[in-house]
Design a protein around this motif. Sequence first.
Motif, PDB file in Angstrom:
ATOM      1  N   THR C 303       0.834  -1.197   0.000  1.00 36.71           N
ATOM      2  CA  THR C 303       0.000   0.000   0.000  1.00 36.71           C
ATOM      3  C   THR C 303       0.869   1.248   0.000  1.00 36.71           C
ATOM      4  OG1 THR C 303      -1.698  -1.186   1.189  1.00 36.71           O
ATOM      5  CG2 THR C 303      -1.826   1.208   1.240  1.00 36.71           C
ATOM      6  N   ASP C 420      -5.858  -1.122  -4.923  1.00 36.40           N
ATOM      7  CA  ASP C 420      -5.305  -1.692  -3.690  1.00 36.40           C
ATOM      8  C   ASP C 420      -6.318  -2.657  -3.102  1.00 36.40           C
ATOM      9  OD1 ASP C 420      -4.115  -2.294  -1.344  1.00 36.40           O
ATOM     10  OD2 ASP C 420      -3.884  -0.238  -0.648  1.00 36.40           O
ATOM     11  N   GLU C 421      -6.095  -3.936  -3.317  1.00 35.42           N
ATOM     12  CA  GLU C 421      -7.008  -4.961  -2.801  1.00 35.42           C
ATOM     13  C   GLU C 421      -8.449  -4.577  -3.102  1.00 35.42           C
ATOM     14  OE1 GLU C 421      -6.088  -6.458   1.021  1.00 35.42           O
ATOM     15  OE2 GLU C 421      -4.019  -5.786   0.889  1.00 35.42           O
TER      16      GLU C 421
HETATM   17 MG   LIG Z   1      -2.212  -2.590   2.471  1.00 35.36          MG
END
Ligand SMILES: [Mg+2]
Lengths: 265, 315, 512, 469
Positions: C303, C420-421
Amino acid sequence: MSRLAFSGTLVLLLCAVAALATLWTPHPVDTVAIGARFQAPSPAHPLGTDHLGRDLVSMLMAGAANSLGVAAAAIGLGAALGTAVGLLMCATGGALHVALLRASDLLFAFPALIVAAILATAFGPGAGVAVVAIGVFNVPVFARLAAATGAGLMATHFADAARLSGKGEFRTAVEHALPNMLPVIATQAATQFAIAILAEAGLSYVGLGVQPPDVSWGRMLAEAQTLVFMAPGLALWPGLAIALSVCVVTAFGERLRVQFDPRRP
Amino acid sequence: MGGQLRAFVTGLLSLVATLLAASALIFLAVNLLPGDPAAVLLGQNASDAALAALRERLGLNAPLPVQYGRFLAGALTGDFGQSATYDIPVTTLIVTRAAVSVPLALMAVLLCVAVALPAAQFAAARRGRGGDAAVEFLARAGLSVPNIWLGLGLIVLFAIELRLVPAGGFPGWADPSAALAALLLPAIALAAPQAAILTRLARTAIVERADEDFVTLGQAKGLSRAAAVRHHALPAALAPILTIIGLQFGFLLAGAIIIETVFSLPGLGRLLFQAVAQRDLPVVQGVTLVLVAAVVVVNALCAALARIADPRVAR
Amino acid sequence: MLRLDTLTATTAAAQPLAGISFDVAAGERVAVLGASGSGKSLMARALLGLPPPGVRYGGTVRLDGEDILSAPERRQRALRGPAVAMVFQEPATALNPVQRIGLQLEEPLRLHRALPREARREKVMDALTTTGLAADGVGPERFPHTLSGGQRQRVALAIALMLSPRLVVADEPTSALDSVSAARVLTLLTDLVAASGAALILITHDMDVAAKLSRILVMVEGRVVEDRPAAAVLSAPQTAAARTLVTHRALTLAARPAPTGAPIFTASLTARHRGNTILNEAAFDVRPGERLAIVGRSGSGKTSLMRAVLGLLPARGRVTLMGAPVTPGDPALRAAASLVFQDPVTSLDPRWRVDRIVAEPLERTGAPKAERQALAEAALARVGLGGLGARRPHAFSGGQRQRIAIARALVRAPKILVADEAVSALDAALRAEVITLLDTLCREDQMALLFIAHDLGLVRRFADRVLVMDGGKTVECAPPGQLFAAPQTSAARALVAAASLHQTDNHEVHRS
Amino acid sequence: QDRLVLGVALEPPHLDPTAGAAAAIDEVVYANVFEGLTRIASDGSVVPGLATSWAFSDDGLALTLTLRAGVTFHDGAPFDASVAKFALDRARAEGAENAQPQLFAAIDTVDAPDATTLIIRLSAPDADLPYALGWGDAVMVHPKTADTNKTEPVGTGPFRFDRWRRGDRVALLRSDTYWGAAPALARVEFAFIADPTAALNGLLAGDVHGFTNFPAPEALPLLEANPALSVVVGTTEGETILAINARRAPFDQLAVREAIAKAIDREALVVGAMYGTATPIGAPVPPHAPGYVDLTAVNAFDPEAARARLAEAGVTDLAVTIALPPPAYARRSGEIIAAQLRAVGVAASLRPVEWSEWLTTVFRGKDYDLTIVAHTEPADIEIYGRPDYYFGVPDATLDKTLATYAATSDPDARAILLGDAQRRIADLAVNAFLFQLPKIGVWDARLTGLWQNAPIQANDVTGVAWGAN
Ligand SMILES: [Mg+2]
Ligand SMILES: Nc1ncnc2c1ncn2[C@@H]1O[C@H](COP(=O)(O)OP(=O)(O)OP(=O)(O)O)[C@@H](O)[C@H]1O
Ligand SMILES: Nc1ncnc2c1ncn2[C@@H]1O[C@H](COP(=O)(O)OP(=O)(O)OP(=O)(O)O)[C@@H](O)[C@H]1O
Ligand SMILES: [Mg+2]
């Protein structure tokens, strides 16, 4: 009726009485009739008359206008300034942030009554001074709350999204943090409003609050102190008025908090 | 270690900066007010020569920056100058008044904590049930009753009717039990609204944690609900509660003027109040500085305690 | 041993458990599956007789014939711990943050066993050893916040097993963990439970995990709709719910050519935070239309790298966009690249109308309002939400919200999309929906996609290249086939090993 | 029992009566710790103090006093004429911190020919000098201890200073070296209780044995009903006035000042603000003073006439601000007077001020419209002749009368002159005269010897004793 609506109605009722009193009271409150003082309750004066012969019901109504007016103005001032400062703290980093934090701590450490005493000497005691003194005391309260809540909001992904859209910190704070912290601010404001009613009473007690010929509950209470044994009603009614409105307003604040609680089922 | 030392030094510096700002602010404010301490002392019939002489002796004729400089220089050595009204060292005055205010604030905080924490925990363990509502009701009542009323009620009951304690005044610490008796009613009157506030805030703080899995885990281990709240939710909620207590202590130290008046106690609040009225600048300055310093230090202390109570807060 | 008979849960407004009955034999291991909100956790808490506030249970939960729900409080307490123990989902909240773990481990012993202090200490040390915590250097004096998520879950596990209960209930004990930690905790759980002979009820949303247990229960809206041996459910799901859960494990993606051309975007960045290096010359490059997966265990800096690239995290280093150097956070870069966040709930301002949210990136472009509106509407239409712009986010489901976030990312027609995910918070059906959309965008618009993922199954099927991160560094980068077949670095090897623990043979990869 | 706790409203700033204006100083130490050459008795007469006798020379320009022998200060230092000379010279020195320099204005030199003789030579006759020497500002102090009297007062009185817990109380102990008869009380404490409620509570709870000046007249019915307490209402030297700033238009017009005076219902005021304990006055002389003339009929309450006067003066829409110093009599009277002024069409607003501000802004700065204050100095009608006083109407007739009055020593002639001065002041409506400030004494019924009236602001407890029961 939901409990929120119920307590909200009571608060509105209180405000309505206060508003009415600025236009009309059953008897005038700025004249004295020494001959008619300390009268027992009668149809003309349902709660009797005070030490200057004024109708107690009218006094309580006029007192509501000033007491609640001072509290509302003070909290309005404190909440507006405090939230602005808090937002500024969210939107800034480094030296300015630290300076704001310190300034707010300093304000908080200052004994509020001393601020009031100094203001009162400079400008003459009165409603205005009470508003400023209580308001100033509330600035750091709201600043802290806004800063803390705002810090969380400024770390959200939607704040990041605003930044990625090319917005600056300040604009992000105003457009995203501010609207989302309003419920928290409003809830705190209700609680602080209740405390402000008590603060006004305290200021009046030491002679820094609303001044004659204006009436406030705090002043009525202070003046009735030495009369409790002879005319208990004079201290009882304004005291009750304070206690009840504080109660009603805190209840409203509590309901608001529950209403906005994200964990609410 | 280096980090901690740096944090300590920056903390100290910011404390000094805060105090400097506070002193400059109060100095300016009081100096801009109308009114002259010399006139208060000498009254209506004083001659101009006598007034001028007194003003000179009190150091009021020097330019403001010089006066402020003198004040700062003195303050550095713990010397806040002579009181214009009492003509004794301000430091002595503060020490004697603090002997009332500090124990009073401490007693009030202790009372407040002793009532609020059990009540909050009791309510939190019974959230939404009768006990919770009862505590909420009492807390709201405690908050709502005007301080003056409560003080007066206590006096009428315990001092006038039962004659258990004096109605006011402070006999000094030579006789500790008499001193404590004199401070008991004021401490109760002072503590009541604060206890109400603390109860509600502490209840919320505990309730916020009472739903966390680790409290349920405590119950899953075989603790009763109340015990799980006591052993797990309360300690976890202690950090914010300590912060609140710190703020309250500061408030009680400086904000007790009304109670000091009702009980005619010679505390710091009344001293400061009176000094503003009499334009006794050295006293106003000294007391304000001490109060602000005390508040800042107490808050720092509570923050440190909170850090011990909650290892996560520690940086 | 355990018998539930028409267990219900009632709240003021609803009945989230509408009569659940099943049995569990001693030593049996049961997986409970179901969509979010189907009542899994409520059922689990009923086994301890601990309703959440506002909930009342009805029916019976008999443990060896004794009804837990109607037993007196004292008796319930005596059963909790020695008879039934529980492991919670969230490692962050499962342990008391202000108490040393030694005390928390000891508490069941103090409550239920009259043991001298020394003996209790010894048992605590034993527990730390068997859970591998001692080997990690974790002693009883530690506070939870000093432990990793996996370590905390192991402590929670040790607490649950401290009194050798007959039944262990675990409520999604690994879903908050990265794959390496999850694998370790899960292995430990099944091993220790097996060793102690206790029965296990494991709530999970992971089919791969469920597949390894003996029985699967599928819950829908407070009912058990399917209750059969694991293999049977997996091979021939009977109900729609079970079918959805099983089939979405396999995703069908259209074939595509390998991306070619010069990198559109490169970066090499270093970032520090409070004296810690979070990124240490982390570098990557990506070509138009390429899908670059970024993997690595939790805290490895994935991240942070994304945020640094977009200027949300202060960092030093080099970034080039179409060959030209740019600073991180450069307006040109922000115009070319968009970000989709992990959590659809927090990425949308709840107080804004959806069309305003989607149009936000256009506000600074100087385009007239009408044009911005039109673009936003087009973007919403593209994600299948045309005409719904006047609503606010709360009026949308989780998947729809994530699509709104994607619409916002697409509104400026980015050349690079960073995700991000973006799908990990979605359930299987929604996940497929979103991935299909991303796939289309990469193919049709030649959009470069950088995506962070924990789900290595997805990575294997979807990525063109995989970038492995560890300790703030990018340690390995290779096409998925190569990486999974022959990981070069220890970090990659650990990931692949964890993935294969999850991965069962019936996990198919479709590439038609 | 030989201990007395007396409540007083205000705490003195220090305890040297020769270096401060605060009445609170005298209330603690006058006649108890410090004594003057003469002394004012409870009836206001001048009686021997440390001087046993005195006589003016025939031309009135010298006063010879015979001093008491064998008097010592509490620290053992002897008192004699040289000490007396020192004390007087110190008090009247140029720039001295003395609050009443006018007392010593006539003194030219002070001589001490022998240990028990003191000769004061005057530059002009001053018949009031023996009276002036009885003031607290003229008490005898010793050169050795003069500078420390503020915190450690050392006098010749029947009580010596014990300790002062600031903010709470001052304690005095019986002096073993007193020259006169030993007082009945062994210990006297003055407890400072400013808040009227606290005062009432302290009295009811028995914390204090009495107040010589009880601050809450509204509580008197309650206290009178209490058999354990005596309530004794007496008078003070305080003429409470609504001072009018005649320097400022339109108050320079007689009609306007009369209108203001006529607007005030003194009867209602006395009942409303003082609960009937005070006596209305029509001029600045106390009703108990020799030469007093009742002038309350001049400008008596008459709202119609007040309106008419205003109309006559061509004043419409008059808006005034009344500055109110802290004492309760001022604040309470202000509220009532403001309402009474409003009733005749004068928009009156109130501005509460602290003493410090009152002294600088109102008193010295003369920046005010109206203000309410009690002038508590005894026999102070001379302030109406001061040219630059904060109130006052320039009037040659009045000035002449007052000058003659000051120089006259024959009592009958003085009474006539005083009557003329009062009438002139009332006719000019220099101020609106409200009431004579009462002295409300409330104390334990067993106490004897406390003063009923306050001819001087003091609590002389030399003769106080606990009664039999
Ligand atoms: Mg993360
Ligand atoms: N304390 C409560 N009060 C009221 N309703 C509740 C409460 N706890 C849970 N519910 C409701 O019961 C239902 C089932 O909740 P539960 O937590 O068991 O779901 P779950 O299957 O565990 O979901 P997830 O996979 O998201 O954890 C939900 O609709 C939820 O809203
Ligand atoms: N704001 C911050 N404050 C403190 N530490 C941070 C912060 N942001 C990141 N870190 C630290 O940087 C490291 C990398 O974090 P990052 O969030 O990039 O990991 P990640 O690989 O995305 O992990 P996950 O898979 O759990 O999301 C971690 O050790 C984290 O603790
Ligand atoms: Mg759940």
